[in-house]
Write a protein that holds these residues in place. Sequence first.
Motif, PDB file in Angstrom:
ATOM      1  N   THR A   1       1.933  37.241  40.359  1.00 35.80           N
ATOM      2  CA  THR A   1       3.008  36.552  39.656  1.00 35.80           C
ATOM      3  C   THR A   1       4.295  36.599  40.463  1.00 35.80           C
ATOM      4  OG1 THR A   1       4.204  36.394  37.556  1.00 35.80           O
ATOM      5  CG2 THR A   1       3.719  38.619  38.363  1.00 35.80           C
ATOM      6  N   ASP A   2       5.163  35.648  40.187  1.00 36.29           N
ATOM      7  CA  ASP A   2       6.521  35.656  40.739  1.00 36.29           C
ATOM      8  C   ASP A   2       7.526  36.089  39.682  1.00 36.29           C
ATOM      9  OD1 ASP A   2       5.776  34.869  43.278  1.00 36.29           O
ATOM     10  OD2 ASP A   2       6.047  32.743  42.866  1.00 36.29           O
ATOM     11  N   PHE A  61       4.422  39.660  43.088  1.00 35.84           N
ATOM     12  CA  PHE A  61       3.694  40.893  42.823  1.00 35.84           C
ATOM     13  C   PHE A  61       2.214  40.579  42.704  1.00 35.84           C
ATOM     14  CE2 PHE A  61       7.866  42.000  41.310  1.00 35.84           C
ATOM     15  CZ  PHE A  61       7.990  43.365  41.541  1.00 35.84           C
ATOM     16  N   VAL A  62       1.395  41.548  43.065  1.00 34.04           N
ATOM     17  CA  VAL A  62      -0.011  41.546  42.714  1.00 34.04           C
ATOM     18  C   VAL A  62      -0.156  42.732  41.768  1.00 34.04           C
ATOM     19  CG1 VAL A  62      -0.786  42.965  44.674  1.00 34.04           C
ATOM     20  CG2 VAL A  62      -2.371  41.382  43.593  1.00 34.04           C
ATOM     21  N   TYR A  63      -1.030  42.588  40.763  1.00 30.70           N
ATOM     22  CA  TYR A  63      -1.114  43.653  39.767  1.00 30.70           C
ATOM     23  C   TYR A  63      -2.532  43.830  39.248  1.00 30.70           C
ATOM     24  CZ  TYR A  63      -0.974  39.803  36.375  1.00 30.70           C
ATOM     25  OH  TYR A  63      -1.246  38.662  35.663  1.00 30.70           O
ATOM     26  N   LEU A  64      -2.763  45.016  38.733  1.00 30.95           N
ATOM     27  CA  LEU A  64      -3.985  45.344  38.009  1.00 30.95           C
ATOM     28  C   LEU A  64      -3.592  45.601  36.566  1.00 30.95           C
ATOM     29  CD1 LEU A  64      -5.722  47.909  40.392  1.00 30.95           C
ATOM     30  CD2 LEU A  64      -6.324  45.523  40.047  1.00 30.95           C
ATOM     31  N   LEU A  65      -4.309  44.998  35.655  1.00 33.95           N
ATOM     32  CA  LEU A  65      -4.080  45.199  34.237  1.00 33.95           C
ATOM     33  C   LEU A  65      -5.264  45.979  33.691  1.00 33.95           C
ATOM     34  CD1 LEU A  65      -2.045  44.196  32.025  1.00 33.95           C
ATOM     35  CD2 LEU A  65      -3.722  42.412  31.538  1.00 33.95           C
ATOM     36  N   ALA A  66      -4.991  47.140  33.136  1.00 29.43           N
ATOM     37  CA  ALA A  66      -6.049  48.004  32.601  1.00 29.43           C
ATOM     38  C   ALA A  66      -6.248  47.702  31.126  1.00 29.43           C
ATOM     39  CB  ALA A  66      -5.662  49.468  32.780  1.00 29.43           C
ATOM     40  N   SER A  67      -7.496  47.419  30.750  1.00 23.42           N
ATOM     41  CA  SER A  67      -7.785  47.231  29.329  1.00 23.42           C
ATOM     42  C   SER A  67      -8.000  48.604  28.699  1.00 23.42           C
ATOM     43  CB  SER A  67      -9.004  46.335  29.137  1.00 23.42           C
ATOM     44  OG  SER A  67     -10.147  46.947  29.685  1.00 23.42           O
ATOM     45  N   PRO A  68      -7.726  48.712  27.409  1.00 26.16           N
ATOM     46  CA  PRO A  68      -7.886  50.015  26.752  1.00 26.16           C
ATOM     47  C   PRO A  68      -9.357  50.401  26.617  1.00 26.16           C
ATOM     48  CG  PRO A  68      -7.233  48.347  25.162  1.00 26.16           C
ATOM     49  CD  PRO A  68      -7.236  47.684  26.506  1.00 26.16           C
ATOM     50  N   PRO A  69      -9.613  51.702  26.512  1.00 22.63           N
ATOM     51  CA  PRO A  69     -10.984  52.144  26.243  1.00 22.63           C
ATOM     52  C   PRO A  69     -11.450  51.535  24.923  1.00 22.63           C
ATOM     53  CG  PRO A  69      -9.581  53.986  26.843  1.00 22.63           C
ATOM     54  CD  PRO A  69      -8.691  52.791  26.663  1.00 22.63           C
ATOM     55  N   ALA A 115       1.017  34.636  49.872  1.00 22.19           N
ATOM     56  CA  ALA A 115       0.566  35.973  50.294  1.00 22.19           C
ATOM     57  C   ALA A 115       0.033  36.748  49.083  1.00 22.19           C
ATOM     58  CB  ALA A 115       1.703  36.736  50.954  1.00 22.19           C
ATOM     59  N   ALA A 116       0.693  36.628  47.942  1.00 21.22           N
ATOM     60  CA  ALA A 116       0.238  37.324  46.732  1.00 21.22           C
ATOM     61  C   ALA A 116      -1.133  36.800  46.295  1.00 21.22           C
ATOM     62  CB  ALA A 116       1.260  37.171  45.613  1.00 21.22           C
ATOM     63  N   ARG A 117      -1.352  35.493  46.404  1.00 21.51           N
ATOM     64  CA  ARG A 117      -2.651  34.931  46.032  1.00 21.51           C
ATOM     65  C   ARG A 117      -3.753  35.400  46.968  1.00 21.51           C
ATOM     66  NH1 ARG A 117      -1.139  28.731  44.231  1.00 21.51           N
ATOM     67  NH2 ARG A 117      -0.360  29.311  42.176  1.00 21.51           N
ATOM     68  N   ARG A 118      -3.453  35.457  48.268  1.00 23.24           N
ATOM     69  CA  ARG A 118      -4.457  35.965  49.217  1.00 23.24           C
ATOM     70  C   ARG A 118      -4.793  37.426  48.907  1.00 23.24           C
ATOM     71  NH1 ARG A 118      -1.348  32.893  52.799  1.00 23.24           N
ATOM     72  NH2 ARG A 118      -0.238  34.751  53.513  1.00 23.24           N
ATOM     73  N   LEU A 119      -3.774  38.205  48.600  1.00 26.87           N
ATOM     74  CA  LEU A 119      -3.989  39.615  48.279  1.00 26.87           C
ATOM     75  C   LEU A 119      -4.771  39.756  46.973  1.00 26.87           C
ATOM     76  CD1 LEU A 119      -3.597  42.539  48.975  1.00 26.87           C
ATOM     77  CD2 LEU A 119      -1.314  42.434  47.985  1.00 26.87           C
ATOM     78  N   GLU A 120      -4.449  38.925  45.996  1.00 28.57           N
ATOM     79  CA  GLU A 120      -5.191  38.931  44.725  1.00 28.57           C
ATOM     80  C   GLU A 120      -6.678  38.665  44.982  1.00 28.57           C
ATOM     81  OE1 GLU A 120      -5.228  36.443  40.505  1.00 28.57           O
ATOM     82  OE2 GLU A 120      -4.496  35.481  42.318  1.00 28.57           O
ATOM     83  N   THR A 121      -6.979  37.660  45.788  1.00 32.18           N
ATOM     84  CA  THR A 121      -8.362  37.326  46.114  1.00 32.18           C
ATOM     85  C   THR A 121      -9.051  38.489  46.808  1.00 32.18           C
ATOM     86  OG1 THR A 121      -7.873  34.976  46.265  1.00 32.18           O
ATOM     87  CG2 THR A 121      -9.837  35.735  47.416  1.00 32.18           C
ATOM     88  N   ALA A 122      -8.392  39.082  47.788  1.00 31.32           N
ATOM     89  CA  ALA A 122      -8.979  40.211  48.518  1.00 31.32           C
ATOM     90  C   ALA A 122      -9.237  41.393  47.588  1.00 31.32           C
ATOM     91  CB  ALA A 122      -8.066  40.620  49.672  1.00 31.32           C
ATOM     92  N   GLN A 124       5.385  41.028  50.060  1.00 30.92           N
ATOM     93  CA  GLN A 124       6.240  40.213  50.917  1.00 30.92           C
ATOM     94  C   GLN A 124       5.471  38.963  51.303  1.00 30.92           C
ATOM     95  OE1 GLN A 124       7.232  42.740  54.195  1.00 30.92           O
ATOM     96  NE2 GLN A 124       8.667  43.955  53.008  1.00 30.92           N
ATOM     97  N   GLY A 125       6.164  37.865  51.495  1.00 29.19           N
ATOM     98  CA  GLY A 125       5.510  36.639  51.930  1.00 29.19           C
ATOM     99  C   GLY A 125       5.320  35.618  50.832  1.00 29.19           C
ATOM    100  N   GLY A 126       5.809  35.891  49.634  1.00 30.11           N
ATOM    101  CA  GLY A 126       5.789  34.910  48.563  1.00 30.11           C
ATOM    102  C   GLY A 126       4.451  34.745  47.869  1.00 30.11           C
ATOM    103  N   LYS A 127       4.360  33.655  47.104  1.00 31.79           N
ATOM    104  CA  LYS A 127       3.214  33.408  46.242  1.00 31.79           C
ATOM    105  C   LYS A 127       1.904  33.247  47.026  1.00 31.79           C
ATOM    106  CE  LYS A 127       2.274  31.164  41.903  1.00 31.79           C
ATOM    107  NZ  LYS A 127       2.499  32.347  41.097  1.00 31.79           N
TER     108      LYS A 127
END
Length: 164
Positions: free
Chosen positions: A88-89, A70-78, A118-125, A113-116
Amino acid sequence: ASSPSSAASSPSAAFSPSAASPPSAASPPAVPGGGGSPALEVARRALGGREPMRLLPGEVPPPAAVCDSFVYLLASPPPSARWYVGETDNLHRRWEQHRSSRAPAALYAWPVQGGKSAARRLETALIEQLAAEGVALSNDADAAHVAFGGAGAGTPPTASGGAA
């Protein structure tokens, strides 16, 4: 962009946004990222318009989220309303780690899709795109995060996680 038929054949297709928490009028208004959040809009564009799985404090991801990337966004509270981008896997374990150390307002996750790699490349982008659009990141070093993910790092991935 992915077609509905390719999404249905994906092993990650079982993780729908409604699997954890469907958007509703009862959602806390203080959670950043509702509807028109610039961070979520950038991520949706990068992921071919796919909607994320949303987790709020006290919620847990579906059991199968332990073994997919997964690639994810974590929102911090106001009032900070900053965003953290991660991959993460094991979404369950990573969500627990964030909840115990950051007190996030919400997590928005997309299966990759494509494993860790691909997830790291997407995270960077995503980090590069968010920084370019002026989205406040929780870690200023994330804005310079360009060499992570191996060959092709910095190359915008396709919605399926591969390099474009």
